[in-house]
Design an enzyme around this catalytic site. Sequence first.
Site, PDB file in Angstrom:
ATOM      1  N   ARG A 126      -5.415  26.727  -0.639  1.00  0.00           N
ATOM      2  CA  ARG A 126      -4.401  26.908  -1.690  1.00  0.00           C
ATOM      3  C   ARG A 126      -4.963  27.383  -3.034  1.00  0.00           C
ATOM      4  O   ARG A 126      -4.337  28.234  -3.668  1.00  0.00           O
ATOM      5  CB  ARG A 126      -3.577  25.616  -1.874  1.00  0.00           C
ATOM      6  CG  ARG A 126      -2.778  25.246  -0.618  1.00  0.00           C
ATOM      7  CD  ARG A 126      -1.835  24.083  -0.845  1.00  0.00           C
ATOM      8  NE  ARG A 126      -0.646  24.484  -1.568  1.00  0.00           N
ATOM      9  CZ  ARG A 126      -0.452  24.332  -2.856  1.00  0.00           C
ATOM     10  NH1 ARG A 126      -1.357  23.752  -3.606  1.00  0.00           N
ATOM     11  NH2 ARG A 126       0.651  24.757  -3.411  1.00  0.00           N
ATOM     12  N   CYS A 182     -19.146  31.607   2.653  1.00  0.00           N
ATOM     13  CA  CYS A 182     -19.681  32.836   2.070  1.00  0.00           C
ATOM     14  C   CYS A 182     -18.557  33.707   1.529  1.00  0.00           C
ATOM     15  O   CYS A 182     -18.239  34.774   2.072  1.00  0.00           O
ATOM     16  CB  CYS A 182     -20.542  33.563   3.089  1.00  0.00           C
ATOM     17  SG  CYS A 182     -22.069  32.657   3.358  1.00  0.00           S
ATOM     18  N   PRO A 206      12.757  19.013   3.129  1.00  0.00           N
ATOM     19  CA  PRO A 206      11.588  18.812   2.263  1.00  0.00           C
ATOM     20  C   PRO A 206      10.277  18.826   3.040  1.00  0.00           C
ATOM     21  O   PRO A 206      10.180  18.250   4.116  1.00  0.00           O
ATOM     22  CB  PRO A 206      11.836  17.415   1.687  1.00  0.00           C
ATOM     23  CG  PRO A 206      12.637  16.714   2.750  1.00  0.00           C
ATOM     24  CD  PRO A 206      13.524  17.772   3.346  1.00  0.00           C
TER      25      PRO A 206
HETATM   26  C1  LIG Z   1       8.464  25.827   4.264  1.00  0.00           C
HETATM   27  C2  LIG Z   1       9.878  25.550   4.454  1.00  0.00           C
HETATM   28  C3  LIG Z   1      10.456  24.400   3.896  1.00  0.00           C
HETATM   29  C4  LIG Z   1       9.699  23.406   3.060  1.00  0.00           C
HETATM   30  O1  LIG Z   1       9.389  23.834   1.786  1.00  0.00           O
HETATM   31  P1  LIG Z   1       8.676  22.833   0.762  1.00  0.00           P
HETATM   32  O2  LIG Z   1       8.566  23.609  -0.486  1.00  0.00           O
HETATM   33  O3  LIG Z   1       7.368  22.440   1.323  1.00  0.00           O
HETATM   34  O4  LIG Z   1       9.545  21.648   0.597  1.00  0.00           O
HETATM   35  C5  LIG Z   1      11.785  24.189   4.163  1.00  0.00           C
HETATM   36  N1  LIG Z   1      12.527  25.037   4.900  1.00  0.00           N
HETATM   37  C6  LIG Z   1      11.991  26.158   5.448  1.00  0.00           C
HETATM   38  C7  LIG Z   1      12.832  27.043   6.281  1.00  0.00           C
HETATM   39  C8  LIG Z   1      10.659  26.448   5.239  1.00  0.00           C
HETATM   40  O5  LIG Z   1      10.145  27.563   5.779  1.00  0.00           O
END
Ligand SMILES: *Cc1c(COP(=O)(O)O)cnc(C)c1O
Length: 406
Positions: A298, A328, A260
Amino acid sequence: MTPRQLIQVTEEFQTPTYVYDANKIRSQFKRLQGAFDGLPVKLHYAMKALSNVNILKLLKQEGAELDAVSIEEVHLGLRAGFEPQQIMFTPNCVDFGEIQEAVELGVHINIDNLTILEAFGNAYGSSVPCCIRINPHIMAGGNSHISVGHIDSKFGISIHQVRHIKRITDSYGIHVYGLHMHTGSDISDAQVFLRGAELLYEAAQEFPELKFLDFGSGFKVAYKSGDIVTDIEQIGKEIADSFRNFCKEYGRELELWFEPGKFLVSEAGVLLVKSNVIKQTTSTVFVGVDSGQNHLIRPMFYDAYHHIDNISNPTGQKRLYSVVGYICESDTLGYDRLIPEVREGDILAIRNAGAYAFSMSNNYNSRRRPAEVLIDGKQMRLIRRRETLEDIFRNEIEAEVVTEKA
Ligand SMILES: *Cc1c(COP(=O)(O)O)cnc(C)c1O
């Protein structure tokens, strides 16, 4: 994290500043642990979401391990005090030298390409085990920017290539001790997740030496009211049953890993900015703030919604605004927002700014990146100083001329 505390942060440390709530991070971690209670689970924090060493240490204290996607992140993780065996390295399209460096550091290696797997076999044979990243070709959510398991994705080795994987691992004697999948940051439906899991169980039957299955992440949190979020408790329940069944069939208890990122840190973060100007145009009222896409990309990059509050005037009459940055570019942070009346000098709080916020910030327009502050109960602590002008110039040099080779 109270509005009063946030105002105090701006008095002590000015704006723009990222603020993180330690207790929120802890409670999200505990919630995830609770959802998988009773299972042999390991939670690897995907540190690319927010990689400040103080956040890594906080999560380490809670019992998290780490998911790193670059060798730089591996080094950061080690610096934060994680043992090599607590770090999973999941790179994509990197030079093999980076993987060799990671092997020497002793971290877990996750391989996501057949040529890399062959190079790994040539270099290490049976002496270093590895995990393999499988692309199960399932679609998490509808946004192709953040779903990484689908057919056109560059990530992982196709589940249809398991035969080829096996040929390589058998020929070189490579020990495959883990299988991995990560389908992107947008799992709104427990069923999609479980379908991916079923596919991984099937592939797992081909690899008799497994110690763990890693189901990645993609757990969604709410960015605005009414958002569909991942029902983590539901996933926990259903995974528990299916995983136990799988282990029975497989003949051994495996560990269950997750990675996570967003789930742990997104809601814990706020970006505090100051309203510099109110600008009435022919079509709207802009609030121009002392930040922009250089600090929070984002909204422009993913079309992401981030809720915006006016913490200086929370009870003011609501008015309609477009909140924009000082870069800008047309760096809109929020379109057509109803916000309590904003006056020049007011402090706005941009919510859900814990994940992929500071970590994606940059120096465009030669702007300095913000400070970061961690609030833990009644205490607040600067955990990254604001960049200085000197930081901006640091690597600019007038080196000796190199002349074209004859
Ligand atoms: C980015 C990533 C995550 C985390 O994803 P979330 O959506 O932020 O929980 C987990 N595993 C890998 C390999 C990633 O590249």
